[in-house]
Design an enzyme around this catalytic site. Structure first.
Site, PDB file in Angstrom:
ATOM      1  N   ARG A  77       0.858  -1.339  -0.039  1.00 32.96           N
ATOM      2  CA  ARG A  77      -0.034  -0.021  -0.060  1.00 32.96           C
ATOM      3  C   ARG A  77       0.857   1.029  -0.001  1.00 32.96           C
ATOM      4  NH1 ARG A  77      -4.112  -0.279   4.612  1.00 32.96           N
ATOM      5  NH2 ARG A  77      -4.962   1.523   3.903  1.00 32.96           N
ATOM      6  N   VAL A 127      -4.701   7.243   5.353  1.00 33.54           N
ATOM      7  CA  VAL A 127      -3.236   7.150   5.902  1.00 33.54           C
ATOM      8  C   VAL A 127      -2.266   7.539   4.900  1.00 33.54           C
ATOM      9  CG1 VAL A 127      -3.849   5.202   7.626  1.00 33.54           C
ATOM     10  CG2 VAL A 127      -3.308   4.641   5.221  1.00 33.54           C
ATOM     11  N   ASP A 128      -2.714   8.072   3.895  1.00 31.59           N
ATOM     12  CA  ASP A 128      -1.742   8.552   2.839  1.00 31.59           C
ATOM     13  C   ASP A 128      -1.219   9.833   2.997  1.00 31.59           C
ATOM     14  OD1 ASP A 128      -4.806   8.944   0.638  1.00 31.59           O
ATOM     15  OD2 ASP A 128      -3.647  10.599   1.422  1.00 31.59           O
ATOM     16  N   HIS A 157      -6.359   8.295  11.891  1.00 30.96           N
ATOM     17  CA  HIS A 157      -5.963   6.790  11.843  1.00 30.96           C
ATOM     18  C   HIS A 157      -4.447   6.667  11.441  1.00 30.96           C
ATOM     19  CE1 HIS A 157     -10.595   5.953  10.780  1.00 30.96           C
ATOM     20  NE2 HIS A 157     -10.321   6.162  11.809  1.00 30.96           N
ATOM     21  N   CYS A 160       8.751  -1.094  21.700  1.00 32.72           N
ATOM     22  CA  CYS A 160       9.353   0.029  22.105  1.00 32.72           C
ATOM     23  C   CYS A 160       8.851   1.505  21.829  1.00 32.72           C
ATOM     24  CB  CYS A 160      10.653   0.035  22.356  1.00 32.72           C
ATOM     25  SG  CYS A 160      11.673   0.316  20.832  1.00 32.72           S
ATOM     26  N   CYS A 219      13.397  -4.616  15.472  1.00 24.67           N
ATOM     27  CA  CYS A 219      13.606  -3.163  15.867  1.00 24.67           C
ATOM     28  C   CYS A 219      14.998  -3.091  16.174  1.00 24.67           C
ATOM     29  CB  CYS A 219      12.889  -2.828  17.129  1.00 24.67           C
ATOM     30  SG  CYS A 219      13.158  -1.316  17.890  1.00 24.67           S
ATOM     31  N   GLY A 259     -16.146  12.340   0.873  1.00 29.35           N
ATOM     32  CA  GLY A 259     -15.561  11.057   0.329  1.00 29.35           C
ATOM     33  C   GLY A 259     -15.421   9.916   1.615  1.00 29.35           C
ATOM     34  N   ASN A 272     -19.771  13.724  -1.978  1.00 31.25           N
ATOM     35  CA  ASN A 272     -19.789  12.219  -2.281  1.00 31.25           C
ATOM     36  C   ASN A 272     -20.639  11.704  -3.502  1.00 31.25           C
ATOM     37  OD1 ASN A 272     -19.843   9.335  -1.944  1.00 31.25           O
ATOM     38  ND2 ASN A 272     -19.664   9.461   0.254  1.00 31.25           N
ATOM     39  N   PRO A 273     -20.373  10.791  -4.218  1.00 28.19           N
ATOM     40  CA  PRO A 273     -21.142  10.389  -5.337  1.00 28.19           C
ATOM     41  C   PRO A 273     -22.479   9.642  -4.850  1.00 28.19           C
ATOM     42  CG  PRO A 273     -18.763   9.874  -5.776  1.00 28.19           C
ATOM     43  CD  PRO A 273     -19.154  10.312  -4.347  1.00 28.19           C
TER      44      PRO A 273
HETATM   45  N1  APR Z   1     -15.012  11.386  -4.448  1.00 25.35           N
HETATM   46  C1  APR Z   1     -15.701  11.308  -3.318  1.00 25.35           C
HETATM   47  N2  APR Z   1     -16.277  10.237  -2.653  1.00 25.35           N
HETATM   48  C2  APR Z   1     -16.121   8.976  -3.277  1.00 25.35           C
HETATM   49  C3  APR Z   1     -15.280   9.071  -4.485  1.00 25.35           C
HETATM   50  C4  APR Z   1     -14.854  10.001  -5.147  1.00 25.35           C
HETATM   51  N3  APR Z   1     -14.232  10.011  -6.180  1.00 25.35           N
HETATM   52  N4  APR Z   1     -15.405   7.649  -4.976  1.00 25.35           N
HETATM   53  C5  APR Z   1     -15.983   6.961  -3.558  1.00 25.35           C
HETATM   54  N5  APR Z   1     -16.448   7.907  -2.821  1.00 25.35           N
HETATM   55  C6  APR Z   1     -17.169   7.603  -1.516  1.00 25.35           C
HETATM   56  C7  APR Z   1     -17.698   6.108  -1.516  1.00 25.35           C
HETATM   57  O1  APR Z   1     -19.163   6.499  -1.986  1.00 25.35           O
HETATM   58  C8  APR Z   1     -17.855   6.069  -0.045  1.00 25.35           C
HETATM   59  O2  APR Z   1     -18.971   6.573   0.613  1.00 25.35           O
HETATM   60  O3  APR Z   1     -16.080   7.530  -0.554  1.00 25.35           O
HETATM   61  C9  APR Z   1     -16.450   6.593   0.465  1.00 25.35           C
HETATM   62  C10 APR Z   1     -15.470   5.717   0.924  1.00 25.35           C
HETATM   63  O4  APR Z   1     -16.247   4.967   2.018  1.00 25.35           O
HETATM   64  P1  APR Z   1     -15.121   4.008   2.772  1.00 25.35           P
HETATM   65  O5  APR Z   1     -14.259   3.089   1.638  1.00 25.35           O
HETATM   66  O6  APR Z   1     -16.040   3.188   3.807  1.00 25.35           O
HETATM   67  O7  APR Z   1     -13.718   4.748   3.227  1.00 25.35           O
HETATM   68  P2  APR Z   1     -13.688   5.741   4.645  1.00 25.35           P
HETATM   69  O8  APR Z   1     -15.105   6.064   4.878  1.00 25.35           O
HETATM   70  O9  APR Z   1     -12.870   6.610   4.746  1.00 25.35           O
HETATM   71  O10 APR Z   1     -13.548   4.469   5.850  1.00 25.35           O
HETATM   72  C11 APR Z   1     -13.294   4.924   6.987  1.00 25.35           C
HETATM   73  O11 APR Z   1     -12.604   3.179   7.958  1.00 25.35           O
HETATM   74  O12 APR Z   1     -12.000   1.195   6.730  1.00 25.35           O
HETATM   75  C12 APR Z   1     -11.730   2.131   7.834  1.00 25.35           C
HETATM   76  O13 APR Z   1      -9.600   3.121   8.639  1.00 25.35           O
HETATM   77  C13 APR Z   1     -10.339   2.840   7.605  1.00 25.35           C
HETATM   78  O14 APR Z   1      -9.881   5.143   7.360  1.00 25.35           O
HETATM   79  C14 APR Z   1     -10.967   4.005   7.097  1.00 25.35           C
HETATM   80  C15 APR Z   1     -12.160   4.360   7.827  1.00 25.35           C
END
Ligand code: APR
Length: 256
Positions: free
Chosen positions: A56, A89-90, A105, A116, A143, A184, A210-211
């Site tokens: 990743r 985490v990016d 996160h 440690c 470590c 997102g 969010n789409p």
């Molecule tokens: N632009 C905006 N939103 C988007 C796009 C885009 N191009 N493509 C997808 N999405 C939306 C999806 O519809 C979804 O609602 O982004 C969301 C991604 O949701 P998840 O995959 O559940 O990610 P996230 O909400 O960040 O998860 C939260 O949970 O899985 C753990 O630690 C992990 O940080 C993560 C946390």
């Protein structure tokens, strides 16, 4: 204006980084990310988990910030006080130029000793040779600072506590914001998913980008069914068109 953005995996989707609930590929295809991102998975099979995070990390380093990351960074040049609270985490917000990023996160491009807590420089999680496209199991390095500890990714796994400093700063930023954008994220994972409620309870305007619909969509003041890049560009167009407007006046305007 004090603008806070809460971002999730969808923020980085247009940079080619799969969202957390996208299907995994390659070696990891038969694993559930929510099973891999746990302390027990690392205890049971450290080479599988360390190899996944190395893969990743390599993908993140090959990715580029997208127009959404760039647009968020540009808000600061328009004179707004911007805080980014990210579940990602990016490092794409930082690479786009955002100056205040709170990682709830943790960070993928960093590792620490599971015993440690010491960090190793240069950090082995991003060291050569880069993993192949499909990835591979890799034993986590020992470590160099203690006897017996092994390195783990510097991320928050399911079941682990969020870093206090980032969590407290995130709550304070939202409690003082003029506008919250939630970009997102599916809003499925707590405690991050509870943050928008702080703004809603204060009566601060909340906009979702969010789409797809989420549990927040019907509670937000506006739900823009757009990908992050286009949603942030819409926000910038509204702010440029009415630099003196407050957030509610902005949201009342028809986007161009
Ligand atoms: N632009 C905006 N939103 C988007 C796009 C885009 N191009 N493509 C997808 N999405 C939306 C999806 O519809 C979804 O609602 O982004 C969301 C991604 O949701 P998840 O995959 O559940 O990610 P996230 O909400 O960040 O998860 C939260 O949970 O899985 C753990 O630690 C992990 O940080 C993560 C946390």
């Amino acid at each position: 204006m004090r603008i806070v953005l809460l971002t999730g995996a969808g923020m980085s989707a247009e940079s080619g980084i799969p969202t957390f609930r996208d299907a995994l590929t390659g070696l990891w295809a038969r694993f559930d990310p929510q099973r891999l991102a746990t302390p027990s998975a690392f205890r049971e099979d450290p080479a599988l988990v360390w190899g996944w995070y190395r893969w990743r990390a390599a993908r993140v380093r090959q990715a580029r910030p997208n127009a959404g990351h760039d647009g968020i960074a540009a808000l600061e040049t328009l004179g707004h006080a911007v805080t980014v609270i990210t579940q990602n985490v990016d490092d794409l917000h930082e690479r786009a130029g955002s100056s205040r990023v709170l990682h709830l996160h943790g960070r993928l491009l960093s590792s620490r000793c599971s015993d440690c807590g010491a960090r190793t420089v240069p950090d082995p999680i991003v060291a050569a040779p880069l993993p192949t496209d499909d990835g591979a199991r890799e034993e986590p390095p020992a470590c160099a600072h203690c006897d017996g500890g092994r390195l783990r990714p510097d991320v928050v796994w399911f079941g682990e506590a969020l870093p206090d400093d980032a969590w407290n700063a995130a709550q304070e930023a939202i409690a003082a914001c003029d506008l919250l954008l939630v970009v997102g994220t599916s809003g499925l994972v707590h405690p991050a998913a509870a943050l928008p409620a702080i703004a809603l309870l204060r009566g601060s305007p909340v906009v979702e980008i969010n789409p797809d619909a989420t549990g927040l969509s019907t509670q937000a003041d506006a739900a823009w069914r757009l990908p992050a890049s286009r949603g942030i560009q819409r926000l910038i167009a509204l702010l440029r068109g009415s630099p003196r407007a407050d957030a509610r006046e902005l949201l009342a305007k028809r986007p161009s």
